[in-house]
Design an enzyme around this catalytic site. Structure first.
Site, short mmCIF file in Angstrom:
data_model
loop_
_atom_site.label_atom_id
_atom_site.label_comp_id
_atom_site.label_asym_id
_atom_site.label_seq_id
_atom_site.Cartn_x
_atom_site.Cartn_y
_atom_site.Cartn_z
N SER A 14 -10.18 30.53 -15.37
CA SER A 14 -8.81 30.05 -15.64
C SER A 14 -7.85 31.21 -15.83
O SER A 14 -6.70 31.16 -15.39
CB SER A 14 -8.81 29.14 -16.88
OG SER A 14 -9.04 29.87 -18.07
N MET A 92 -18.77 38.10 -18.21
CA MET A 92 -19.64 38.07 -19.38
C MET A 92 -20.80 39.05 -19.32
O MET A 92 -21.79 38.88 -20.02
CB MET A 92 -20.17 36.64 -19.59
CG MET A 92 -19.08 35.59 -19.75
SD MET A 92 -17.87 36.02 -21.01
CE MET A 92 -18.73 35.47 -22.45
N ARG A 93 -20.72 40.05 -18.47
CA ARG A 93 -21.77 41.07 -18.44
C ARG A 93 -21.26 42.34 -19.11
O ARG A 93 -20.12 42.76 -18.85
CB ARG A 93 -22.20 41.40 -17.00
CG ARG A 93 -22.68 40.20 -16.19
CD ARG A 93 -23.87 39.52 -16.81
NE ARG A 93 -25.05 40.39 -16.86
CZ ARG A 93 -26.13 40.08 -17.54
NH1 ARG A 93 -26.16 38.99 -18.30
NH2 ARG A 93 -27.17 40.89 -17.55
N ASN A 109 -9.35 44.14 -19.88
CA ASN A 109 -10.13 42.97 -20.24
C ASN A 109 -9.30 42.11 -21.18
O ASN A 109 -8.44 42.61 -21.90
CB ASN A 109 -11.43 43.37 -20.95
CG ASN A 109 -12.28 42.17 -21.36
OD1 ASN A 109 -12.50 41.27 -20.56
ND2 ASN A 109 -12.72 42.16 -22.61
N HIS A 111 -9.84 39.52 -24.34
CA HIS A 111 -10.84 39.15 -25.33
C HIS A 111 -10.24 38.09 -26.26
O HIS A 111 -9.10 38.27 -26.72
CB HIS A 111 -11.28 40.39 -26.13
CG HIS A 111 -12.30 40.11 -27.18
ND1 HIS A 111 -13.63 39.89 -26.87
CD2 HIS A 111 -12.20 39.99 -28.52
CE1 HIS A 111 -14.29 39.65 -27.99
NE2 HIS A 111 -13.45 39.71 -29.00
N THR A 143 -13.03 50.60 -22.27
CA THR A 143 -13.64 51.92 -22.49
C THR A 143 -15.14 51.70 -22.70
O THR A 143 -15.58 50.55 -22.83
CB THR A 143 -13.06 52.57 -23.78
OG1 THR A 143 -13.36 51.71 -24.88
CG2 THR A 143 -11.55 52.77 -23.66
N LEU A 146 -17.66 48.60 -26.36
CA LEU A 146 -17.35 47.18 -26.09
C LEU A 146 -16.15 46.70 -26.91
O LEU A 146 -16.07 46.91 -28.12
CB LEU A 146 -18.58 46.33 -26.45
CG LEU A 146 -18.46 44.83 -26.10
CD1 LEU A 146 -18.46 44.60 -24.60
CD2 LEU A 146 -19.58 44.03 -26.77
N ASP A 147 -15.19 46.08 -26.19
CA ASP A 147 -14.02 45.44 -26.85
C ASP A 147 -13.28 46.40 -27.78
O ASP A 147 -12.86 46.03 -28.87
CB ASP A 147 -14.50 44.22 -27.66
CG ASP A 147 -15.13 43.17 -26.76
OD1 ASP A 147 -16.01 42.44 -27.25
OD2 ASP A 147 -14.76 43.10 -25.57
C1 GRF Z 1 -11.85 33.00 -22.27
O1 GRF Z 1 -11.88 32.63 -23.64
C2 GRF Z 1 -11.66 34.51 -22.19
O2 GRF Z 1 -10.94 35.00 -23.30
C3 GRF Z 1 -13.04 35.01 -22.23
O3 GRF Z 1 -13.76 34.11 -21.41
C4 GRF Z 1 -13.22 32.78 -21.62
C5 GRF Z 1 -13.18 32.01 -20.32
O4 GRF Z 1 -12.24 32.63 -19.49
N1 GRF Z 1 -13.13 36.39 -21.82
P1 GRF Z 1 -11.90 32.02 -18.01
O5 GRF Z 1 -11.46 30.59 -18.20
O6 GRF Z 1 -13.19 32.09 -17.20
O7 GRF Z 1 -10.81 32.90 -17.51
#
Ligand code: GRF
Length: 197
Positions: A14, A92-93, A109, A111, A143, A146-147
Site C-alpha cells: 500500500s 520485511m527482510r 525506509n 517504519h 543505515t 536496524l531502524d
Molecule cells: C506498514 O505498516 C509499514 O509501515 C510497514 O509494513 C506495513 C505494510 O506496508 N513497513 P505496505 O502496506 O506493504 O506498504
C-alpha cells in the site's frame, strides 16, 4: 534530472502504491523504474504491474540463512534498473551492512512507530501496552543499524482508549501514505529537511 526510484516490498504494497500514484504527478522529481519483492506472491507486485511499472521477485526462502546469497540475487534486477534511490516499503527482510552500505545515502525506509521509540516489530502493540497517548510512523535513511538512520519525516496519530494493534495500525497507515510521498518529493531534489505531519 528525474530520479530513478526502485521500491522493495514484501506484501500488499500500500505504501508502494501511494508512492507510484504520487510520482504520476506532472513535474514530480522522481519516477519508478522497478518494484521488487522477496516474495513472488506479494500482492503489491500485481498492483505495480497494473501501474505499468517493471517488477521482479526473488524468493528468499531457497537461500535459507544465507542472506548474502539472497541479496546477491536480489541485486541483479535492482542494478539492472539503475536506481538513484531505493525505497523500502513494507519490506520485511533485514538487509546486511554490505547491501545497505552499497546504497548509503540513497535508501529510505518507512517504519510504523515514532522512532527512536519501538524499532523492530509489533510497534503498535508496544505503544498500546506502554499507554502512549500518541503513535505514528517515521521515514528514515537506512543505515547498517536496524531502524536507526537519520529521520526525514514523522507523522503522529492519537492512540485511543479502545485501540487494538489493528485499529491503531490502520490509523497510522493512512499517515504513512501521506508521509512517504511527501518525503520522497523533497529527498529526490536533495532536500533532507525533515517533514513533520
Ligand atoms: C506498514 O505498516 C509499514 O509501515 C510497514 O509494513 C506495513 C505494510 O506496508 N513497513 P505496505 O502496506 O506493504 O506498504
Amino acid at each position: 534530472m528525474t530520479k530513478r526510484v526502485a521500491i522493495l516490498i514484501s506484501g500488499g504494497g500500500s505504501n508502494m502504491l501511494a508512492l507510484l500514484r504520487d510520482m504520476e504527478a506532472a513535474g514530480h522529481p522522481a519516477r519508478p523504474v522497478l518494484v521488487a519483492s522477496n516474495d513472488p506472491a506479494a500482492g503489491g507486485l500485481a498492483k505495480a504491474a497494473g501501474q505499468g511499472v517493471p517488477v521482479a521477485a526473488v524468493d528468499h526462502r531457497p537461500y535459507g540463512r544465507d542472506r548474502a546469497a539472497f541479496e546477491a540475487a536480489l541485486l541483479d534486477p535492482i542494478l539492472a534498473a539503475k536506481p538513484d534511490i531505493l525505497l523500502l516499503a513494507g519490506f520485511m527482510r533485514v538487509l546486511t551492512p554490505a547491501f545497505v552500505t552499497r546504497f548509503a545515502g540513497r535508501m529510505l525506509n518507512i517504519h510504523p512507530s515514532l522512532l527512536p521509540k519501538y524499532p523492530g516489530l509489533h510497534t503498535h502493540q508496544r505503544a498500546i501496552a506502554a499507554g502512549d497517548a500518541e503513535a505514528g510512523c517515521t521515514v528514515h535513511e537506512v543505515t547498517p543499524v536496524l531502524d536507526d538512520g537519520p529521520i526525514l519525516g514523522q507523522a503522529r496519530v492519537p492512540v485511543l482508549p479502545d485501540d487494538t494493534p489493528d485499529t491503531l495500525a490502520a490509523r497510522v497507515l493512512v499517515q504513512e501514505h501521506r508521509l512517504y510521498p511527501a518525503v520522497l518529493r523533497r529527498f529526490a531534489v536533495g532536500d533532507r529537511t525533515p517533514i513533520f505531519l
